[in-house]
Motif scaffolding. Structure first.
Motif, PDB file in Angstrom:
ATOM      1  N   ILE A 165      -0.813  11.539   4.420  1.00  0.00           N
ATOM      2  CA  ILE A 165      -1.567  10.443   3.799  1.00  0.00           C
ATOM      3  C   ILE A 165      -1.337   9.189   4.636  1.00  0.00           C
ATOM      4  N   THR A 166      -2.400   8.699   5.240  1.00  0.00           N
ATOM      5  CA  THR A 166      -2.303   7.514   6.089  1.00  0.00           C
ATOM      6  C   THR A 166      -2.356   6.259   5.235  1.00  0.00           C
ATOM      7  N   ILE A 167      -1.299   5.459   5.304  1.00  0.00           N
ATOM      8  CA  ILE A 167      -1.217   4.212   4.537  1.00  0.00           C
ATOM      9  C   ILE A 167      -1.880   3.104   5.355  1.00  0.00           C
ATOM     10  N   PRO A 168      -2.914   2.457   4.830  1.00  0.00           N
ATOM     11  CA  PRO A 168      -3.623   1.440   5.615  1.00  0.00           C
ATOM     12  C   PRO A 168      -2.742   0.238   5.932  1.00  0.00           C
ATOM     13  N   ALA A 169      -3.054  -0.403   7.044  1.00  0.00           N
ATOM     14  CA  ALA A 169      -2.275  -1.553   7.498  1.00  0.00           C
ATOM     15  C   ALA A 169      -2.603  -2.788   6.669  1.00  0.00           C
ATOM     16  N   LEU A 170      -1.570  -3.548   6.335  1.00  0.00           N
ATOM     17  CA  LEU A 170      -1.767  -4.771   5.554  1.00  0.00           C
ATOM     18  C   LEU A 170      -2.515  -5.848   6.344  1.00  0.00           C
ATOM     19  N   ARG A 171      -2.433  -5.796   7.666  1.00  0.00           N
ATOM     20  CA  ARG A 171      -3.053  -6.851   8.473  1.00  0.00           C
ATOM     21  C   ARG A 171      -4.578  -6.803   8.432  1.00  0.00           C
ATOM     22  N   ARG A 172      -5.158  -5.664   8.094  1.00  0.00           N
ATOM     23  CA  ARG A 172      -6.616  -5.563   8.076  1.00  0.00           C
ATOM     24  C   ARG A 172      -7.209  -5.505   6.671  1.00  0.00           C
ATOM     25  N   ILE A 173      -6.356  -5.469   5.645  1.00  0.00           N
ATOM     26  CA  ILE A 173      -6.838  -5.403   4.261  1.00  0.00           C
ATOM     27  C   ILE A 173      -6.120  -6.480   3.462  1.00  0.00           C
ATOM     28  N   SER A 174      -6.870  -7.193   2.674  1.00  0.00           N
ATOM     29  CA  SER A 174      -6.275  -8.269   1.879  1.00  0.00           C
ATOM     30  C   SER A 174      -5.474  -7.698   0.719  1.00  0.00           C
ATOM     31  N   ALA A 175      -4.456  -8.427   0.350  1.00  0.00           N
ATOM     32  CA  ALA A 175      -3.623  -7.994  -0.776  1.00  0.00           C
ATOM     33  C   ALA A 175      -4.390  -8.011  -2.083  1.00  0.00           C
ATOM     34  N   GLU A 176      -5.449  -8.811  -2.183  1.00  0.00           N
ATOM     35  CA  GLU A 176      -6.246  -8.872  -3.412  1.00  0.00           C
ATOM     36  C   GLU A 176      -6.893  -7.531  -3.711  1.00  0.00           C
ATOM     37  N   PHE A 221       0.811  -1.209   0.000  1.00  0.00           N
ATOM     38  CA  PHE A 221       0.000   0.000   0.000  1.00  0.00           C
ATOM     39  C   PHE A 221       0.849   1.266   0.000  1.00  0.00           C
ATOM     40  N   ASP A 222       2.145   1.146   0.175  1.00  0.00           N
ATOM     41  CA  ASP A 222       3.003   2.326   0.139  1.00  0.00           C
ATOM     42  C   ASP A 222       3.757   2.425  -1.187  1.00  0.00           C
ATOM     43  N   ASN A 223       3.217   1.829  -2.232  1.00  0.00           N
ATOM     44  CA  ASN A 223       3.810   1.991  -3.559  1.00  0.00           C
ATOM     45  C   ASN A 223       3.873   3.480  -3.897  1.00  0.00           C
ATOM     46  N   PRO A 224       5.016   3.993  -4.386  1.00  0.00           N
ATOM     47  CA  PRO A 224       5.140   5.436  -4.642  1.00  0.00           C
ATOM     48  C   PRO A 224       4.065   5.987  -5.572  1.00  0.00           C
ATOM     49  N   PHE A 225       3.687   5.205  -6.598  1.00  0.00           N
ATOM     50  CA  PHE A 225       2.622   5.690  -7.475  1.00  0.00           C
ATOM     51  C   PHE A 225       1.321   5.830  -6.726  1.00  0.00           C
ATOM     52  N   LEU A 226       1.004   4.867  -5.881  1.00  0.00           N
ATOM     53  CA  LEU A 226      -0.253   4.875  -5.156  1.00  0.00           C
ATOM     54  C   LEU A 226      -0.332   6.060  -4.207  1.00  0.00           C
ATOM     55  N   VAL A 227       0.732   6.310  -3.455  1.00  0.00           N
ATOM     56  CA  VAL A 227       0.744   7.432  -2.516  1.00  0.00           C
ATOM     57  C   VAL A 227       0.622   8.765  -3.259  1.00  0.00           C
ATOM     58  N   SER A 228       1.352   8.906  -4.362  1.00  0.00           N
ATOM     59  CA  SER A 228       1.294  10.149  -5.135  1.00  0.00           C
ATOM     60  C   SER A 228      -0.077  10.348  -5.764  1.00  0.00           C
ATOM     61  N   TYR A 229      -0.674   9.249  -6.229  1.00  0.00           N
ATOM     62  CA  TYR A 229      -1.980   9.392  -6.872  1.00  0.00           C
ATOM     63  C   TYR A 229      -3.055   9.780  -5.863  1.00  0.00           C
ATOM     64  N   VAL A 230      -2.976   9.283  -4.646  1.00  0.00           N
ATOM     65  CA  VAL A 230      -3.953   9.662  -3.616  1.00  0.00           C
ATOM     66  C   VAL A 230      -3.947  11.173  -3.423  1.00  0.00           C
ATOM     67  N   ALA A 231      -2.751  11.756  -3.318  1.00  0.00           N
ATOM     68  CA  ALA A 231      -2.657  13.210  -3.151  1.00  0.00           C
ATOM     69  C   ALA A 231      -3.164  13.939  -4.388  1.00  0.00           C
ATOM     70  N   PHE A 232      -2.774  13.474  -5.570  1.00  0.00           N
ATOM     71  CA  PHE A 232      -3.199  14.127  -6.808  1.00  0.00           C
ATOM     72  C   PHE A 232      -4.717  14.062  -6.963  1.00  0.00           C
ATOM     73  N   HIS A 233      -5.291  12.887  -6.766  1.00  0.00           N
ATOM     74  CA  HIS A 233      -6.733  12.714  -6.933  1.00  0.00           C
ATOM     75  C   HIS A 233      -7.505  13.542  -5.906  1.00  0.00           C
ATOM     76  N   HIS A 234      -6.983  13.613  -4.698  1.00  0.00           N
ATOM     77  CA  HIS A 234      -7.658  14.370  -3.644  1.00  0.00           C
ATOM     78  C   HIS A 234      -7.825  15.831  -4.040  1.00  0.00           C
ATOM     79  N   TYR A 235      -6.764  16.458  -4.518  1.00  0.00           N
ATOM     80  CA  TYR A 235      -6.840  17.885  -4.842  1.00  0.00           C
ATOM     81  C   TYR A 235      -7.515  18.138  -6.186  1.00  0.00           C
ATOM     82  N   ARG A 236      -7.331  17.238  -7.135  1.00  0.00           N
ATOM     83  CA  ARG A 236      -8.035  17.408  -8.409  1.00  0.00           C
ATOM     84  C   ARG A 236      -9.545  17.281  -8.228  1.00  0.00           C
TER      85      ARG A 236
END
Length: 411
Positions: free
Chosen positions: A372-383, A276-291
């Protein structure tokens, strides 16, 4: 519906600045590539639409732009001039690879070959800087001449010369007015701009002298992965091509492709599973939020930040806010096991924070720390990470930082 806005003529009697602003309002009237256009009168409508009046007789006009994914630069290239014209003028997406921002290389080249007809933003900025440099040189010479004459008068008479006896020094405003008579000054911007040429307009080539070979447009519009995915997934107006197969990348495959574009940053000692901390994913969350909030989002590397937020776009005003994206792990153990080393995870030092705040305060930008809070892997499935559905698990918090100036904020 035409891709270019209709010609706009300002009413007689308007100031030059007002006419220039009206012209820009007509060119950049649409915040997104999608448009609403009227349906033909004889088009049958569904029963529910007729009864409920949903959208009336309007339809969504989708330009369906096409781009090519480039893995080496982690970007999407728009090579079609028509698509470049649409994406830039309807939301300021992308950047010209041979320009500072707006793709104006062809316009500048035409001006070099056949003489300037309308100056591009880059040419106006260069002219303004040359004028400023010339003014400083002439002012220094005038000051030296005035000082020499004052000393000569004092040596001859023994009295201090009166202001009338010393040559007048031209003010900066008077000097700059010589080179700005044909330019429109936009309120709120420190740059002087003229109504821009459309670098994607084929009619520009016809303006070149017949004796000169029309130049080939060597520039393309370069979209970041965040911009490309927003246009392809959220707006649905961009079709991205795989350069190896020359086939369109499906939305589900596009998500995985963009996530994998940053795998070279990962540590080879950690297995390449979804994170969940993939650089693209973190950057896109910020971009999508403001757009999604209506801001025009551009890169902030020029001011040592991650993003810049424009209220309408870089043509109208300077950016109002400078964004520093700060990832925060919900589960600290995920950071230890992650293959990525994200920036800004470590706590900032006061000296660093003061430096960034000082830089952006000098250019009249408000600094915002976006957590940007990165969700924990223990509570979300990788799928769930295999699709954009995982975006709902991220949270965004913002803290505004203002520089304290004792002389101004004493009360």
């Amino acid at each position: 519906m035409a891709d270019s806005p209709p010609a706009h003529r300002a009413a007689p009697g308007k100031s030059q600045a007002k006419r220039g602003k009206d012209h820009l309002n007509a060119i950049y009237a649409h915040p997104l590539p999608l448009l609403f256009g009227p349906l033909p009168a004889d088009t049958p409508l569904p029963w529910a639409t007729n009864v409920l009046g949903l959208f009336g007789r309007n339809r969504i006009v989708n330009p369906k732009c096409v781009g090519v994914f480039d893995a080496a630069t982690r970007s999407v290239w728009i090579t079609n001039s028509k698509d470049t014209f649409i994406l830039w003028q309807r939301g300021f997406f992308g950047k010209g690879n041979l320009s500072r921002s707006e793709p104006s290389w062809l316009s500048r080249r035409i001006n070099q070959l056949s003489g300037p007809k309308q100056l591009t933003a880059e040419e106006v900025t260069a002219r303004r800087r040359e004028l400023r440099k010339q003014f400083k040189t002439e002012r220094a010479q005038a000051l030296a001449a005035a000082a020499a004459e004052a000393e000569a008068i004092f040596a001859a008479t023994g009295e201090m010369p009166t202001p009338e006896a010393v040559p007048a020094i031209v003010s900066k405003a008077t000097f700059q007015a010589k080179g700005q008579q044909s330019a429109a000054v936009l309120p709120g911007a420190d740059s002087v701009v003229t109504p821009p040429l459309n670098a994607a307009d084929p009619s520009l080539v016809d303006e070149v002298d017949d004796a000169i070979t029309p130049p080939e447009d060597m520039e393309h519009l370069q979209l970041t992965l965040q911009e490309a995915f927003f246009l392809a997934w959220s707006v649905g107006c961009l079709n991205i091509i795989d350069p190896t197969t020359n086939e369109s990348i499906a939305p589900s495959a596009l998500w995985k492709t963009f996530l994998a574009a940053h795998d070279f940053l990962a540590s080879p000692d950690v297995p390449q599973s979804p994170w969940f901390d993939n650089p693209f994913l973190v950057s896109y969350v910020a971009f999508h939020h403001y757009r999604s909030l209506g801001w025009v989002v551009k890169s902030g590397i020029k001011f040592c930040v991650d993003l810049l937020l424009y209220k309408r776009g870089p043509v109208f005003h300077h950016a109002e806010f400078a964004i520093v994206v700060i990832p925060v792990y919900e589960d600290p153990e995920d950071r230890k096991s992650s293959p990525y080393d994200l920036p800004n995870v470590e706590p900032f030092t006061w000296s660093w924070l003061s430096t960034i705040n000082r830089v952006n305060s000098q250019v009249k930008k408000t600094l915002i720390l976006t957590y940007i809070t990165i969700p924990a892997l223990r509570r979300i499935s990788a799928e769930e990470l295999k699709s954009p559905e995982c975006l709902k698990h991220f949270t965004v918090r913002e803290v505004t930082i203002r520089r304290f100036v004792p002389a101004r904020m004493r009360d």
